[in-house]
Design an enzyme around this catalytic site. Structure first.
Site, short mmCIF file in Angstrom:
data_model
loop_
_atom_site.label_atom_id
_atom_site.label_comp_id
_atom_site.label_asym_id
_atom_site.label_seq_id
_atom_site.Cartn_x
_atom_site.Cartn_y
_atom_site.Cartn_z
N ASN A 233 0.84 -1.20 0.00
CA ASN A 233 0.00 0.00 0.00
C ASN A 233 0.87 1.25 0.00
O ASN A 233 1.84 1.34 0.75
CB ASN A 233 -0.92 0.00 1.23
N ARG A 241 8.35 -6.49 -15.07
CA ARG A 241 9.52 -5.81 -15.64
C ARG A 241 10.11 -4.77 -14.69
O ARG A 241 11.11 -4.14 -15.02
CB ARG A 241 9.16 -5.17 -16.99
N ASP A 288 -2.64 0.36 11.36
CA ASP A 288 -2.79 1.61 10.61
C ASP A 288 -4.20 2.17 10.82
O ASP A 288 -4.78 2.76 9.92
CB ASP A 288 -2.50 1.40 9.12
#
Length: 402
Positions: A233, A241, A288
């Site tokens: 997040n 890639r 959080d």
């Protein structure tokens, strides 16, 4: 909340998750806020503990170290950014209900005046408030404002700043030297000056809200970054890639990774993938959480921004995730359900690892003789039955009378 004077306390008939291993049928003695004795029930003699308060538990109860939430903004309509002692007190009184016994009060990206008020207030609280009988604030997590404008998430973009050592030193002084962890975008830090300063001062430099490409992550690790804020997040994700920040976090054991395991911030299968790759030694469970935790669904706020909470999911008006309403006890149960890991594993990720990462393992994070008596009793369904902070029973649920 339930509070009592410190006294010798004996907890018996418990499966105890100690630092040395699992004691399947044992007892713990708490004295003056510390763990005094850990023993086997076969050697327990009632007469040895006359004058102590003895609590006997039914079969199937587990005793674990209290959780340490190193990334939490708020709970129960209080937020660290309120800049008031009352809000900090509310958080400290609420968190034992979910098994959290200590935490880092976490700031966020806002205007300089608001950040400075919050830092000063938290520092004052830690230095002068009576922290007995509640979860202990053991420092500050400075999340922002030294982050990438490309990965702000729920952080107000207008308040983002370039990393600046001089400003950080000012803030550190304002906080009474209580900043233990800093979330920042290292690719924005010229010559990694702030990262190097943090490392030299034993403050954890954490990569978060970062748009760094893989090669930049590698140079950041070399400069001192050893932590990743809420994995997946607010960061450049994993691409075949470009491994990005997320891919680097999975690959490099130098990086301790925070995870919000609420089933919203990270898909359960990705939680499992991360656990299989990182392992129990390199993950820290966090919440959080914001002020909406422990409240009913409805309108809330984060950093001056309107937040809509529905079915426990918190979103800004633009649809961005705005922190969580996750409780630590739910985080550990989700982790076990999503990954198949054990209670011993989640104890390491929610108690031992955070204590080690922020430098308080000598007194917290595990059940061992001489450590702070931060203890949680779980019932057979892994729900919080009793929470003890620094030797005091502060929360009781399920028939145990404090």
């Amino acid at each position: 909340m339930i509070s009592e004077e410190r006294q010798k306390l004996v907890l018996k008939n418990l499966c105890i998750y100690t630092e040395a291993g699992i004691n399947p049928n044992g007892y713990v003695v708490v004295k003056d806020g510390k763990i005094e004795t850990i023993g086997l029930m076969e050697s327990f003699h009632e007469k040895d503990w006359s004058g102590a308060r003895v609590i006997e538990f039914p079969k199937g109860m587990n005793l674990i170290p209290g959780f340490i939430d190193i990334h939490i903004h708020g709970a129960n309509d209080a937020d660290a950014m309120d800049g008031t002692l009352n809000s900090l007190e509310t958080m400290a009184n609420t968190l034992p209900m979910e098994g959290t016994t200590s935490f880092l009060a976490t700031t966020m990206t806002q205007d300089v005046e608001s950040i400075e008020k919050a830092l000063s207030t938290i520092g004052q609280y830690i230095e002068s408030a009576d922290q007995t009988g509640k979860a202990e604030i053991i420092g500050i997590h400075l999340e922002g404002p030294f982050i990438s404008e490309k990965r702000v998430g729920a952080q107000p973009i207008q308040s983002v700043k370039k990393p600046e050592v001089a400003l950080f030193k000012k803030w550190r002084k304002l906080s009474n030297d209580q900043i233990k962890l800093v979330t920042m975008a290292p690719e924005e830090d010229e010559n990694f000056e702030l990262v190097r300063y943090l490392k030299s001062e034993n403050i954890v430099p954490s990569m978060g809200h970062s748009d760094a490409v893989y090669e930049q992550v590698l140079t950041s690790i070399q400069a001192g970054v050893n932590h990743v804020t809420h994995l997946f997040n607010g960061m450049r994700g994993l691409h075949h890639r470009d491994p990005g920040v997320a891919g680097a976090a999975l690959l490099h054991s130098e990086l301790m990774a925070e995870m919000i395991v609420d089933g919203v911030h990270i898909h359960p299968e990705i939680v499992k993938l991360a656990f299989l790759q990182k392992g129990v030694n390199h993950i820290i469970l966090i919440t959080d959480s914001m002020r909406a935790k422990w409240l009913e669904d409805g309108i809330s706020s984060l950093g001056g921004q309107k937040v809509i909470v529905k079915d426990g999911k918190a979103l800004l008006e633009n649809g961005s995730l705005a922190g969580s309403t996750l409780k630590m006890i739910d985080a550990i149960n989700n982790m076990m359900n999503f990954t198949g890991c054990t209670l011993q594993d989640v104890v390491q990720m929610a108690s031992y690892n955070p204590a080690k990462q922020i430098g308080v393992l000598d007194k917290k994070g595990s059940i061992a003789k001489g450590k702070d008596a931060d203890l949680v009793v779980l019932d057979e369904k892994n729900q919080v039955m009793l929470t003890i902070c620094n030797g005091q029973i502060v929360y009781s649920n399920g028939g145990v009378t404090a």
